[in-house]
Motif scaffolding. Structure first.
Motif, PDB file in Angstrom:
ATOM      1  N   ARG A 152       0.004   1.534  -4.055  1.00 48.52           N
ATOM      2  CA  ARG A 152       0.614   1.389  -2.825  1.00 48.52           C
ATOM      3  C   ARG A 152       1.815   0.217  -2.803  1.00 48.52           C
ATOM      4  NH1 ARG A 152      -2.990   0.664   0.105  1.00 48.52           N
ATOM      5  NH2 ARG A 152      -2.804  -1.544   0.648  1.00 48.52           N
ATOM      6  N   GLU A 153       1.318  -0.916  -3.476  1.00 50.45           N
ATOM      7  CA  GLU A 153       1.938  -2.127  -3.360  1.00 50.45           C
ATOM      8  C   GLU A 153       3.016  -2.545  -4.618  1.00 50.45           C
ATOM      9  OE1 GLU A 153      -0.304  -5.506  -1.657  1.00 50.45           O
ATOM     10  OE2 GLU A 153      -1.601  -3.673  -0.631  1.00 50.45           O
ATOM     11  N   LEU A 154       2.489  -2.006  -5.612  1.00 53.85           N
ATOM     12  CA  LEU A 154       3.206  -2.111  -6.948  1.00 53.85           C
ATOM     13  C   LEU A 154       3.853  -1.135  -7.684  1.00 53.85           C
ATOM     14  CD1 LEU A 154       0.600  -4.694  -8.589  1.00 53.85           C
ATOM     15  CD2 LEU A 154       2.836  -5.321  -7.211  1.00 53.85           C
ATOM     16  N   ILE A 155       2.782   0.053  -8.021  1.00 50.34           N
ATOM     17  CA  ILE A 155       3.575   1.045  -8.839  1.00 50.34           C
ATOM     18  C   ILE A 155       4.510   1.907  -8.011  1.00 50.34           C
ATOM     19  CG2 ILE A 155       3.088   3.538  -9.862  1.00 50.34           C
ATOM     20  CD1 ILE A 155       0.099   2.175 -10.514  1.00 50.34           C
ATOM     21  N   ILE A 156       4.341   2.386  -6.800  1.00 47.20           N
ATOM     22  CA  ILE A 156       5.204   3.119  -6.223  1.00 47.20           C
ATOM     23  C   ILE A 156       6.398   2.353  -5.704  1.00 47.20           C
ATOM     24  CG2 ILE A 156       5.544   4.446  -3.880  1.00 47.20           C
ATOM     25  CD1 ILE A 156       2.759   5.675  -4.064  1.00 47.20           C
ATOM     26  N   PRO A 157       6.343   1.068  -5.187  1.00 50.65           N
ATOM     27  CA  PRO A 157       7.542   0.294  -4.851  1.00 50.65           C
ATOM     28  C   PRO A 157       8.270   0.023  -6.233  1.00 50.65           C
ATOM     29  CG  PRO A 157       5.847  -0.739  -3.920  1.00 50.65           C
ATOM     30  CD  PRO A 157       5.247   0.372  -4.644  1.00 50.65           C
ATOM     31  N   MET A 158       7.904  -0.230  -7.372  1.00 51.81           N
ATOM     32  CA  MET A 158       8.673  -0.598  -8.603  1.00 51.81           C
ATOM     33  C   MET A 158       9.430   0.673  -8.969  1.00 51.81           C
ATOM     34  SD  MET A 158       6.503  -3.369 -11.075  1.00 51.81           S
ATOM     35  CE  MET A 158       5.930  -4.709 -10.580  1.00 51.81           C
ATOM     36  N   THR A 159       8.713   1.798  -9.059  1.00 55.16           N
ATOM     37  CA  THR A 159       9.246   3.103  -9.178  1.00 55.16           C
ATOM     38  C   THR A 159      10.452   3.258  -8.557  1.00 55.16           C
ATOM     39  OG1 THR A 159       7.242   3.847  -9.700  1.00 55.16           O
ATOM     40  CG2 THR A 159       8.941   5.330  -9.503  1.00 55.16           C
ATOM     41  N   LYS A 160      10.470   3.273  -7.198  1.00 54.26           N
ATOM     42  CA  LYS A 160      11.665   3.202  -6.097  1.00 54.26           C
ATOM     43  C   LYS A 160      12.490   2.150  -6.690  1.00 54.26           C
ATOM     44  CE  LYS A 160      10.248   4.328  -2.119  1.00 54.26           C
ATOM     45  NZ  LYS A 160       9.083   4.462  -0.894  1.00 54.26           N
ATOM     46  N   ASP A 161      12.188   1.060  -6.914  1.00 59.42           N
ATOM     47  CA  ASP A 161      13.254   0.048  -7.100  1.00 59.42           C
ATOM     48  C   ASP A 161      14.227   0.611  -8.473  1.00 59.42           C
ATOM     49  OD1 ASP A 161      12.375  -1.400  -4.971  1.00 59.42           O
ATOM     50  OD2 ASP A 161      11.502  -3.056  -6.254  1.00 59.42           O
ATOM     51  N   ILE A 162      13.408   1.219  -9.488  1.00 58.11           N
ATOM     52  CA  ILE A 162      14.198   1.577 -10.452  1.00 58.11           C
ATOM     53  C   ILE A 162      15.017   2.543 -10.194  1.00 58.11           C
ATOM     54  CG2 ILE A 162      13.988   2.687 -12.816  1.00 58.11           C
ATOM     55  CD1 ILE A 162      11.407   1.097 -13.091  1.00 58.11           C
ATOM     56  N   GLU A 163      14.837   3.596  -9.225  1.00 62.39           N
ATOM     57  CA  GLU A 163      15.538   4.728  -8.765  1.00 62.39           C
ATOM     58  C   GLU A 163      16.341   4.260  -8.062  1.00 62.39           C
ATOM     59  OE1 GLU A 163      13.061   7.596  -6.410  1.00 62.39           O
ATOM     60  OE2 GLU A 163      11.322   7.421  -7.990  1.00 62.39           O
ATOM     61  N   VAL A 164      16.510   3.258  -7.099  1.00 60.76           N
ATOM     62  CA  VAL A 164      17.675   2.838  -6.575  1.00 60.76           C
ATOM     63  C   VAL A 164      18.725   2.101  -7.532  1.00 60.76           C
ATOM     64  CG1 VAL A 164      18.482   1.088  -4.933  1.00 60.76           C
ATOM     65  CG2 VAL A 164      16.573   2.420  -4.272  1.00 60.76           C
ATOM     66  N   ALA A 165      18.072   1.347  -8.241  1.00 62.34           N
ATOM     67  CA  ALA A 165      18.974   0.700  -9.314  1.00 62.34           C
ATOM     68  C   ALA A 165      19.691   1.759 -10.100  1.00 62.34           C
ATOM     69  CB  ALA A 165      18.208  -0.184 -10.280  1.00 62.34           C
ATOM     70  N   TYR A 166      18.989   2.782 -10.837  1.00 56.09           N
ATOM     71  CA  TYR A 166      19.613   3.770 -11.508  1.00 56.09           C
ATOM     72  C   TYR A 166      20.604   4.588 -10.608  1.00 56.09           C
ATOM     73  CZ  TYR A 166      19.876   8.125 -14.437  1.00 56.09           C
ATOM     74  OH  TYR A 166      20.207   9.480 -15.004  1.00 56.09           O
TER      75      TYR A 166
ATOM     76  N   ALA B 246      16.109  -6.452 -12.502  1.00 53.82           N
ATOM     77  CA  ALA B 246      14.914  -6.187 -13.355  1.00 53.82           C
ATOM     78  C   ALA B 246      13.764  -7.256 -13.223  1.00 53.82           C
ATOM     79  CB  ALA B 246      15.246  -5.455 -14.568  1.00 53.82           C
ATOM     80  N   ASP B 247      14.151  -8.157 -12.817  1.00 53.72           N
ATOM     81  CA  ASP B 247      13.329  -9.362 -12.659  1.00 53.72           C
ATOM     82  C   ASP B 247      12.773  -9.959 -11.465  1.00 53.72           C
ATOM     83  OD1 ASP B 247      15.385 -10.339 -11.382  1.00 53.72           O
ATOM     84  OD2 ASP B 247      15.671 -12.305 -12.521  1.00 53.72           O
ATOM     85  N   ARG B 248      12.662  -8.795 -10.667  1.00 59.98           N
ATOM     86  CA  ARG B 248      12.093  -9.063  -9.205  1.00 59.98           C
ATOM     87  C   ARG B 248      11.643  -7.656  -8.605  1.00 59.98           C
ATOM     88  NH1 ARG B 248      17.498 -11.914  -7.026  1.00 59.98           N
ATOM     89  NH2 ARG B 248      17.255 -12.301  -9.604  1.00 59.98           N
ATOM     90  N   MET B 249      10.859  -7.896  -7.515  1.00 57.52           N
ATOM     91  CA  MET B 249      10.834  -6.649  -6.619  1.00 57.52           C
ATOM     92  C   MET B 249      11.539  -6.524  -5.317  1.00 57.52           C
ATOM     93  SD  MET B 249       6.590  -6.190  -7.015  1.00 57.52           S
ATOM     94  CE  MET B 249       6.537  -4.543  -5.811  1.00 57.52           C
ATOM     95  N   SER B 250      12.170  -5.670  -4.828  1.00 56.66           N
ATOM     96  CA  SER B 250      12.697  -5.734  -3.598  1.00 56.66           C
ATOM     97  C   SER B 250      12.039  -6.435  -2.611  1.00 56.66           C
ATOM     98  CB  SER B 250      13.350  -4.502  -3.162  1.00 56.66           C
ATOM     99  OG  SER B 250      12.217  -3.313  -3.184  1.00 56.66           O
ATOM    100  N   ILE B 251      10.708  -5.765  -2.335  1.00 54.50           N
ATOM    101  CA  ILE B 251       9.793  -6.633  -1.621  1.00 54.50           C
ATOM    102  C   ILE B 251       8.662  -6.996  -2.440  1.00 54.50           C
ATOM    103  CG2 ILE B 251       8.083  -6.026   0.292  1.00 54.50           C
ATOM    104  CD1 ILE B 251       9.947  -3.681   1.390  1.00 54.50           C
ATOM    105  N   ASP B 252       8.665  -8.415  -2.260  1.00 51.92           N
ATOM    106  CA  ASP B 252       7.791  -9.233  -3.580  1.00 51.92           C
ATOM    107  C   ASP B 252       6.295  -8.957  -2.861  1.00 51.92           C
ATOM    108  OD1 ASP B 252       7.392 -10.820  -5.687  1.00 51.92           O
ATOM    109  OD2 ASP B 252       7.022 -12.410  -4.289  1.00 51.92           O
ATOM    110  N   VAL B 253       5.414  -9.094  -4.031  1.00 51.24           N
ATOM    111  CA  VAL B 253       3.881  -9.041  -3.446  1.00 51.24           C
ATOM    112  C   VAL B 253       3.341 -10.117  -4.346  1.00 51.24           C
ATOM    113  CG1 VAL B 253       2.004  -7.534  -3.779  1.00 51.24           C
ATOM    114  CG2 VAL B 253       4.035  -6.479  -3.297  1.00 51.24           C
ATOM    115  N   ALA B 254       2.776 -11.103  -3.673  1.00 48.35           N
ATOM    116  CA  ALA B 254       2.192 -12.286  -4.432  1.00 48.35           C
ATOM    117  C   ALA B 254       0.520 -11.911  -4.487  1.00 48.35           C
ATOM    118  CB  ALA B 254       2.244 -13.487  -3.459  1.00 48.35           C
ATOM    119  N   LYS B 255      -0.097 -11.005  -3.589  1.00 48.62           N
ATOM    120  CA  LYS B 255      -1.491 -10.825  -3.646  1.00 48.62           C
ATOM    121  C   LYS B 255      -1.795  -9.432  -2.968  1.00 48.62           C
ATOM    122  CE  LYS B 255      -5.826 -12.646  -2.037  1.00 48.62           C
ATOM    123  NZ  LYS B 255      -6.725 -13.640  -1.188  1.00 48.62           N
TER     124      LYS B 255
END
Length: 396
Positions: free
Chosen positions: A351-365, A380-389
Protein backbone atom coordinates in the motif's frame (compact mmCIF):
# COMPACT_ATOMS: atom_id res chain seq x y z
CA UNK A 1 -21.58 -16.39 24.53
CA UNK A 2 -24.31 -14.23 23.00
CA UNK A 3 -24.89 -12.45 26.31
CA UNK A 4 -21.21 -11.61 26.83
CA UNK A 5 -20.64 -7.88 27.23
CA UNK A 6 -16.95 -7.97 26.27
CA UNK A 7 -16.70 -7.59 22.49
CA UNK A 8 -13.13 -8.87 22.40
CA UNK A 9 -14.14 -11.99 24.29
CA UNK A 10 -16.93 -12.55 21.78
CA UNK A 11 -14.45 -12.26 18.91
CA UNK A 12 -11.99 -14.65 20.54
CA UNK A 13 -14.62 -17.29 21.19
CA UNK A 14 -16.14 -16.86 17.73
CA UNK A 15 -12.81 -17.30 15.99
CA UNK A 16 -11.97 -20.41 18.00
CA UNK A 17 -15.40 -21.90 17.28
CA UNK A 18 -14.95 -21.15 13.59
CA UNK A 19 -11.54 -22.82 13.52
CA UNK A 20 -12.89 -25.91 15.26
CA UNK A 21 -15.83 -26.05 12.85
CA UNK A 22 -13.51 -25.76 9.87
CA UNK A 23 -11.28 -28.58 11.10
CA UNK A 24 -14.28 -30.85 11.65
CA UNK A 25 -15.98 -29.99 8.36
CA UNK A 26 -12.77 -30.39 6.37
CA UNK A 27 -12.14 -33.81 7.86
CA UNK A 28 -15.68 -34.96 7.07
CA UNK A 29 -15.47 -33.55 3.55
CA UNK A 30 -12.12 -35.16 2.86
CA UNK A 31 -13.31 -38.54 4.06
CA UNK A 32 -16.03 -38.48 1.42
CA UNK A 33 -13.63 -37.31 -1.27
CA UNK A 34 -12.19 -40.30 -3.12
CA UNK A 35 -9.13 -40.50 -5.36
CA UNK A 36 -11.44 -41.61 -8.17
CA UNK A 37 -13.31 -38.33 -8.06
CA UNK A 38 -10.00 -36.55 -8.21
CA UNK A 39 -8.85 -38.41 -11.29
CA UNK A 40 -12.17 -37.79 -13.04
CA UNK A 41 -12.36 -34.09 -12.24
CA UNK A 42 -12.03 -31.69 -15.16
CA UNK A 43 -8.74 -29.91 -15.56
CA UNK A 44 -8.57 -26.14 -15.48
CA UNK A 45 -6.37 -24.59 -18.11
CA UNK A 46 -3.81 -22.06 -16.97
CA UNK A 47 -5.35 -19.52 -19.32
CA UNK A 48 -8.69 -19.72 -17.52
CA UNK A 49 -7.11 -19.30 -14.12
CA UNK A 50 -4.88 -16.43 -15.14
CA UNK A 51 -7.61 -14.65 -17.09
CA UNK A 52 -9.90 -14.66 -14.05
CA UNK A 53 -7.21 -13.59 -11.61
CA UNK A 54 -5.78 -10.96 -13.91
CA UNK A 55 -8.97 -8.91 -13.79
CA UNK A 56 -8.22 -7.70 -10.27
CA UNK A 57 -4.48 -7.03 -10.29
CA UNK A 58 -3.80 -3.42 -9.10
CA UNK A 59 -3.37 -0.36 -11.32
CA UNK A 60 -0.76 -2.38 -13.22
CA UNK A 61 -3.28 -4.86 -14.59
CA UNK A 62 -4.64 -3.17 -17.64
CA UNK A 63 -1.84 -4.69 -19.61
CA UNK A 64 -2.94 -8.15 -20.83
CA UNK A 65 -4.25 -12.40 -19.93
CA UNK A 66 -1.78 -15.14 -19.61
CA UNK A 67 -0.01 -16.96 -22.38
CA UNK A 68 -1.22 -20.38 -23.32
CA UNK A 69 0.49 -22.99 -25.41
CA UNK A 70 -0.83 -26.10 -27.06
CA UNK A 71 0.68 -29.49 -26.32
CA UNK A 72 2.56 -29.55 -29.61
CA UNK A 73 4.31 -26.21 -29.02
CA UNK A 74 7.73 -27.11 -27.66
CA UNK A 75 9.55 -23.87 -28.43
CA UNK A 76 8.76 -20.36 -27.16
CA UNK A 77 10.81 -17.37 -28.26
CA UNK A 78 11.94 -14.42 -26.18
CA UNK A 79 9.47 -12.29 -28.13
CA UNK A 80 6.63 -14.57 -27.00
CA UNK A 81 7.69 -14.34 -23.35
CA UNK A 82 7.45 -10.58 -23.32
CA UNK A 83 4.17 -10.31 -25.14
CA UNK A 84 1.28 -8.39 -23.58
CA UNK A 85 -0.34 -11.70 -22.59
CA UNK A 86 2.78 -12.67 -20.68
CA UNK A 87 2.97 -9.33 -18.87
CA UNK A 88 -0.46 -9.76 -17.27
CA UNK A 89 0.29 -13.28 -16.06
CA UNK A 90 3.69 -12.34 -14.64
CA UNK A 91 2.18 -9.54 -12.55
CA UNK A 92 0.22 -12.17 -10.66
CA UNK A 93 3.21 -14.45 -10.23
CA UNK A 94 5.31 -11.60 -8.91
CA UNK A 95 3.14 -11.37 -5.80
CA UNK A 96 4.31 -14.83 -4.75
CA UNK A 97 7.93 -14.03 -5.64
CA UNK A 98 7.94 -10.86 -3.54
CA UNK A 99 6.17 -12.35 -0.52
CA UNK A 100 8.39 -15.44 -0.45
CA UNK A 101 11.50 -13.23 -0.80
CA UNK A 102 10.42 -11.10 2.15
CA UNK A 103 9.65 -14.22 4.21
CA UNK A 104 13.17 -15.47 3.46
CA UNK A 105 14.70 -12.16 4.55
CA UNK A 106 12.64 -12.13 7.75
CA UNK A 107 14.39 -15.25 9.07
CA UNK A 108 17.54 -13.20 9.76
CA UNK A 109 18.01 -10.25 12.06
CA UNK A 110 18.39 -6.78 10.62
CA UNK A 111 22.22 -7.04 10.53
CA UNK A 112 22.64 -3.33 9.84
CA UNK A 113 26.38 -3.83 9.45
CA UNK A 114 25.92 -5.19 5.92
CA UNK A 115 24.39 -1.87 4.80
CA UNK A 116 27.16 0.35 6.17
CA UNK A 117 30.11 1.32 4.00
CA UNK A 118 33.12 -0.34 5.58
CA UNK A 119 30.87 -2.28 7.93
CA UNK A 120 32.45 -5.56 6.82
CA UNK A 121 36.23 -5.44 6.50
CA UNK A 122 38.23 -6.86 3.63
CA UNK A 123 36.22 -5.43 0.72
CA UNK A 124 37.81 -3.37 -2.04
CA UNK A 125 36.83 0.28 -2.21
CA UNK A 126 34.38 2.31 -0.13
CA UNK A 127 31.41 -0.02 -0.33
CA UNK A 128 28.96 -1.90 1.86
CA UNK A 129 28.73 -5.67 1.95
CA UNK A 130 25.33 -5.59 0.22
CA UNK A 131 26.61 -3.24 -2.50
CA UNK A 132 29.59 -5.54 -3.03
CA UNK A 133 27.44 -8.65 -3.39
CA UNK A 134 24.72 -7.01 -5.49
CA UNK A 135 27.12 -5.34 -7.91
CA UNK A 136 29.01 -8.60 -8.36
CA UNK A 137 25.74 -10.43 -9.01
CA UNK A 138 24.67 -7.81 -11.54
CA UNK A 139 27.99 -8.02 -13.39
CA UNK A 140 27.53 -11.77 -13.76
CA UNK A 141 23.92 -11.44 -14.87
CA UNK A 142 24.83 -8.67 -17.30
CA UNK A 143 27.30 -10.99 -19.01
CA UNK A 144 24.42 -13.29 -19.91
CA UNK A 145 22.23 -10.40 -21.15
CA UNK A 146 19.84 -9.96 -18.21
CA UNK A 147 19.75 -6.19 -18.54
CA UNK A 148 18.96 -6.25 -22.24
CA UNK A 149 15.43 -7.05 -21.17
CA UNK A 150 13.18 -3.97 -20.80
CA UNK A 151 11.70 -5.51 -17.64
CA UNK A 152 15.06 -5.63 -15.81
CA UNK A 153 16.87 -2.68 -14.22
CA UNK A 154 20.27 -2.80 -12.53
CA UNK A 155 20.87 -1.14 -9.16
CA UNK A 156 24.45 -0.32 -10.13
CA UNK A 157 24.33 0.25 -13.90
CA UNK A 158 27.51 2.35 -13.85
CA UNK A 159 29.45 -0.71 -12.70
CA UNK A 160 28.21 -3.06 -15.44
CA UNK A 161 30.78 -4.16 -18.03
CA UNK A 162 30.27 -3.19 -21.65
CA UNK A 163 28.56 -5.82 -23.79
CA UNK A 164 31.24 -7.64 -25.78
CA UNK A 165 28.99 -9.19 -28.45
CA UNK A 166 30.20 -12.68 -27.55
CA UNK A 167 26.53 -13.65 -27.25
CA UNK A 168 23.76 -12.75 -29.66
CA UNK A 169 21.39 -9.96 -28.70
CA UNK A 170 17.93 -11.13 -27.66
CA UNK A 171 14.90 -10.20 -29.76
CA UNK A 172 12.46 -8.27 -27.57
CA UNK A 173 9.18 -6.84 -28.86
CA UNK A 174 8.83 -3.05 -28.97
CA UNK A 175 6.31 -2.62 -26.17
CA UNK A 176 7.59 0.73 -24.90
CA UNK A 177 8.09 4.10 -26.53
CA UNK A 178 11.35 4.17 -28.50
CA UNK A 179 12.98 6.90 -26.44
CA UNK A 180 16.35 6.49 -24.69
CA UNK A 181 15.28 8.87 -21.88
CA UNK A 182 12.19 6.77 -21.19
CA UNK A 183 14.20 3.56 -21.38
CA UNK A 184 16.65 4.98 -18.83
CA UNK A 185 13.96 5.59 -16.19
CA UNK A 186 15.24 3.72 -13.14
CA UNK A 187 13.60 3.96 -9.70
CA UNK A 188 16.10 1.62 -8.04
CA UNK A 189 17.92 4.37 -6.06
CA UNK A 190 14.84 5.27 -4.01
CA UNK A 191 13.73 1.62 -3.83
CA UNK A 192 17.13 0.64 -2.42
CA UNK A 193 16.91 3.37 0.22
CA UNK A 194 13.35 2.49 1.27
CA UNK A 195 14.14 -1.22 1.38
CA UNK A 196 17.03 -0.74 3.81
CA UNK A 197 15.46 1.97 5.97
CA UNK A 198 11.77 1.04 5.90
CA UNK A 199 11.17 -2.55 4.80
CA UNK A 200 13.99 -4.35 6.61
CA UNK A 201 13.21 -2.80 10.03
CA UNK A 202 9.56 -3.76 9.53
CA UNK A 203 10.08 -7.45 8.68
CA UNK A 204 13.30 -8.42 10.49
CA UNK A 205 14.01 -8.59 14.20
CA UNK A 206 16.38 -5.99 15.58
CA UNK A 207 19.95 -6.97 16.30
CA UNK A 208 22.74 -8.98 14.69
CA UNK A 209 23.09 -12.73 14.09
CA UNK A 210 26.31 -12.57 12.02
CA UNK A 211 24.60 -14.23 9.04
CA UNK A 212 25.88 -11.53 6.70
CA UNK A 213 26.28 -13.56 3.51
CA UNK A 214 22.86 -15.17 3.79
CA UNK A 215 21.31 -11.82 4.65
CA UNK A 216 22.71 -10.20 1.50
CA UNK A 217 21.64 -13.13 -0.68
CA UNK A 218 18.04 -12.73 0.50
CA UNK A 219 18.30 -8.94 0.23
CA UNK A 220 19.41 -9.27 -3.39
CA UNK A 221 16.52 -11.59 -4.25
CA UNK A 222 13.98 -9.30 -2.58
CA UNK A 223 15.33 -6.11 -4.17
CA UNK A 224 15.40 -7.64 -7.65
CA UNK A 225 11.82 -8.87 -7.26
CA UNK A 226 10.61 -5.50 -5.99
CA UNK A 227 12.46 -3.67 -8.77
CA UNK A 228 10.90 -5.81 -11.47
CA UNK A 229 7.46 -5.24 -10.00
CA UNK A 230 7.56 -1.47 -9.74
CA UNK A 231 9.17 -1.01 -13.17
CA UNK A 232 6.27 -2.80 -14.79
CA UNK A 233 4.70 0.62 -14.38
CA UNK A 234 6.36 1.46 -17.70
CA UNK A 235 4.40 -1.21 -19.54
CA UNK A 236 1.19 -0.24 -17.77
CA UNK A 237 1.69 3.43 -18.58
CA UNK A 238 2.25 2.67 -22.27
CA UNK A 239 -0.87 0.51 -22.37
CA UNK A 240 -2.97 3.19 -20.68
CA UNK A 241 -1.55 5.89 -22.93
CA UNK A 242 -2.51 3.94 -26.04
CA UNK A 243 -6.05 3.54 -24.69
CA UNK A 244 -6.50 7.31 -24.15
CA UNK A 245 -3.69 9.34 -25.79
CA UNK A 246 -5.73 12.54 -26.08
CA UNK A 247 -6.76 12.51 -22.42
CA UNK A 248 -3.22 12.04 -21.14
CA UNK A 249 -1.80 14.59 -23.60
CA UNK A 250 -4.21 17.26 -22.38
CA UNK A 251 -3.32 16.65 -18.74
CA UNK A 252 0.41 16.65 -19.43
CA UNK A 253 0.20 19.80 -21.56
CA UNK A 254 -1.51 21.48 -18.61
CA UNK A 255 1.20 20.22 -16.25
CA UNK A 256 -1.48 18.45 -14.22
CA UNK A 257 0.44 15.63 -12.54
CA UNK A 258 -2.36 15.09 -10.03
CA UNK A 259 -4.82 14.66 -12.87
CA UNK A 260 -2.56 12.09 -14.52
CA UNK A 261 -2.26 10.23 -11.22
CA UNK A 262 -6.02 10.29 -10.75
CA UNK A 263 -6.58 8.92 -14.24
CA UNK A 264 -4.16 6.10 -13.50
CA UNK A 265 -5.68 5.14 -10.17
CA UNK A 266 -8.25 2.40 -9.70
CA UNK A 267 -8.93 2.42 -5.96
CA UNK A 268 -11.21 -0.63 -6.03
CA UNK A 269 -8.66 -2.80 -7.78
CA UNK A 270 -5.86 -1.62 -5.49
CA UNK A 271 -7.91 -2.67 -2.45
CA UNK A 272 -8.30 -6.12 -3.98
CA UNK A 273 -4.54 -6.34 -4.38
CA UNK A 274 -3.97 -5.34 -0.76
CA UNK A 275 -6.44 -7.94 0.51
CA UNK A 276 -4.86 -10.61 -1.66
CA UNK A 277 -1.34 -9.70 -0.51
CA UNK A 278 -2.37 -9.94 3.14
CA UNK A 279 -4.09 -13.28 2.61
CA UNK A 280 -1.16 -14.72 0.68
CA UNK A 281 1.28 -13.59 3.36
CA UNK A 282 -0.84 -15.33 6.01
CA UNK A 283 -1.07 -18.51 3.95
CA UNK A 284 2.55 -18.74 2.82
CA UNK A 285 3.96 -17.70 6.16
CA UNK A 286 2.59 -20.62 8.17
CA UNK A 287 3.30 -24.34 8.37
CA UNK A 288 0.86 -26.87 6.83
CA UNK A 289 -1.79 -28.21 9.21
CA UNK A 290 -1.25 -31.91 8.54
CA UNK A 291 -0.46 -32.51 12.21
CA UNK A 292 -4.06 -31.56 13.06
CA UNK A 293 -5.52 -34.46 11.06
CA UNK A 294 -5.42 -38.24 11.42
CA UNK A 295 -3.28 -39.81 8.71
CA UNK A 296 -5.43 -42.08 6.58
CA UNK A 297 -4.13 -44.30 3.82
CA UNK A 298 -5.98 -45.63 0.82
CA UNK A 299 -4.45 -49.00 0.07
CA UNK A 300 -6.25 -49.18 -3.29
CA UNK A 301 -4.34 -46.13 -4.47
CA UNK A 302 -0.87 -47.13 -3.36
CA UNK A 303 -1.29 -45.72 0.12
CA UNK A 304 -1.47 -42.10 -1.02
CA UNK A 305 -2.77 -39.85 1.76
CA UNK A 306 -5.33 -37.85 -0.19
CA UNK A 307 -7.80 -37.47 2.68
CA UNK A 308 -5.44 -35.81 5.16
CA UNK A 309 -3.89 -33.59 2.52
CA UNK A 310 -7.24 -32.34 1.24
CA UNK A 311 -8.56 -31.78 4.75
CA UNK A 312 -5.42 -29.89 5.78
CA UNK A 313 -5.49 -27.73 2.65
CA UNK A 314 -9.17 -26.83 3.09
CA UNK A 315 -8.80 -26.03 6.78
CA UNK A 316 -5.58 -24.09 6.27
CA UNK A 317 -7.16 -21.88 3.61
CA UNK A 318 -10.08 -20.89 5.82
CA UNK A 319 -8.06 -20.47 9.01
CA UNK A 320 -5.52 -18.37 7.11
CA UNK A 321 -8.33 -16.14 5.84
CA UNK A 322 -9.66 -15.71 9.38
CA UNK A 323 -6.21 -14.91 10.79
CA UNK A 324 -5.47 -12.50 7.94
CA UNK A 325 -8.35 -10.34 9.16
CA UNK A 326 -7.10 -10.24 12.74
CA UNK A 327 -5.36 -7.09 13.95
CA UNK A 328 -1.77 -8.02 14.69
CA UNK A 329 -0.72 -4.48 15.58
CA UNK A 330 -2.06 -4.45 19.13
CA UNK A 331 -3.03 -6.77 21.96
CA UNK A 332 -6.73 -7.16 21.34
CA UNK A 333 -7.36 -10.44 23.12
CA UNK A 334 -7.29 -12.50 19.92
CA UNK A 335 -4.87 -15.30 19.15
CA UNK A 336 -1.58 -13.99 17.81
CA UNK A 337 -0.98 -14.73 14.15
CA UNK A 338 1.41 -17.64 13.92
CA UNK A 339 3.48 -16.85 10.85
CA UNK A 340 6.94 -16.10 9.59
CA UNK A 341 6.04 -12.54 8.67
CA UNK A 342 3.25 -10.20 9.76
CA UNK A 343 0.59 -10.09 6.99
CA UNK A 344 -0.28 -6.52 7.97
CA UNK A 345 3.31 -5.50 7.21
CA UNK A 346 3.20 -7.14 3.77
CA UNK A 347 -0.04 -5.31 3.04
CA UNK A 348 1.54 -2.04 4.18
CA UNK A 349 4.57 -2.60 1.93
CA UNK A 350 2.22 -2.91 -1.03
CA UNK A 351 0.00 0.00 0.00
CA UNK A 352 2.71 2.50 0.98
CA UNK A 353 5.66 1.53 -1.20
CA UNK A 354 5.07 -0.87 -4.11
CA UNK A 355 1.87 0.61 -5.52
CA UNK A 356 2.91 4.28 -5.01
CA UNK A 357 6.33 3.71 -6.61
CA UNK A 358 4.72 1.92 -9.55
CA UNK A 359 2.38 4.85 -10.08
CA UNK A 360 5.20 7.40 -9.73
CA UNK A 361 6.97 5.60 -12.57
CA UNK A 362 3.77 5.66 -14.60
CA UNK A 363 3.39 9.42 -14.16
CA UNK A 364 7.02 10.09 -15.11
CA UNK A 365 6.71 7.80 -18.13
CA UNK A 366 3.51 9.48 -19.34
CA UNK A 367 4.97 12.97 -19.05
CA UNK A 368 7.98 11.94 -21.13
CA UNK A 369 5.72 10.02 -23.52
CA UNK A 370 3.76 13.23 -24.09
CA UNK A 371 6.90 15.30 -24.65
CA UNK A 372 7.40 17.03 -21.30
CA UNK A 373 9.73 16.59 -18.35
CA UNK A 374 7.93 15.19 -15.29
CA UNK A 375 7.59 17.40 -12.20
CA UNK A 376 10.51 17.24 -9.76
CA UNK A 377 8.50 15.24 -7.21
CA UNK A 378 8.46 12.39 -9.74
CA UNK A 379 12.23 12.12 -10.01
CA UNK A 380 13.85 8.70 -9.59
CA UNK A 381 15.58 9.59 -6.32
CA UNK A 382 12.41 10.25 -4.32
CA UNK A 383 8.79 9.29 -3.78
CA UNK A 384 6.04 11.78 -4.61
CA UNK A 385 4.65 11.04 -1.13
CA UNK A 386 7.53 10.12 1.13
CA UNK A 387 7.33 7.18 3.56
CA UNK A 388 9.69 7.05 6.53
CA UNK A 389 7.94 4.24 8.42
CA UNK A 390 5.21 1.76 7.54
CA UNK A 391 1.78 2.16 9.11
CA UNK A 392 0.11 -1.29 9.19
CA UNK A 393 -3.63 -0.93 8.82
CA UNK A 394 -5.93 -2.37 11.47
CA UNK A 395 -7.92 -5.36 10.25
CA UNK A 396 -11.69 -5.32 10.28
Amino acid sequence: FFFAKNHRLKMTVALRLLKATVLLSATQYAAAYTPASMSNSPRWSSSSLFSAAAKDVDSTTTVAAATTTTDDEDHITTRDLLSLDYIRSTLIRQEETIIFALIERAQFRQNRQVYEKGGVSGLEGDTSFLEFMMSGTEKLHSAVRRYESPEEHAFFPHLLPEFNDSMEHLDYPDLLANDPVINALNWNPILYEKYINVIVPAIAANGDDEQYGSTCVTDTAALQALSKRIHYGKFVAESKYLSNPEGFQQLVDAGDAEGVMELLTNAKVEEQVLTRARLKATTYGREPMLSSFPMTRDASNGGNDYTSIIAAAAAMAVVAAVEAMQDSTEDNGLDKIKGKVDPAIIEAIYRELIIPMTKDIEVAYLFLRCGREPPTEYAADRMSIDVAKLSPRKAI
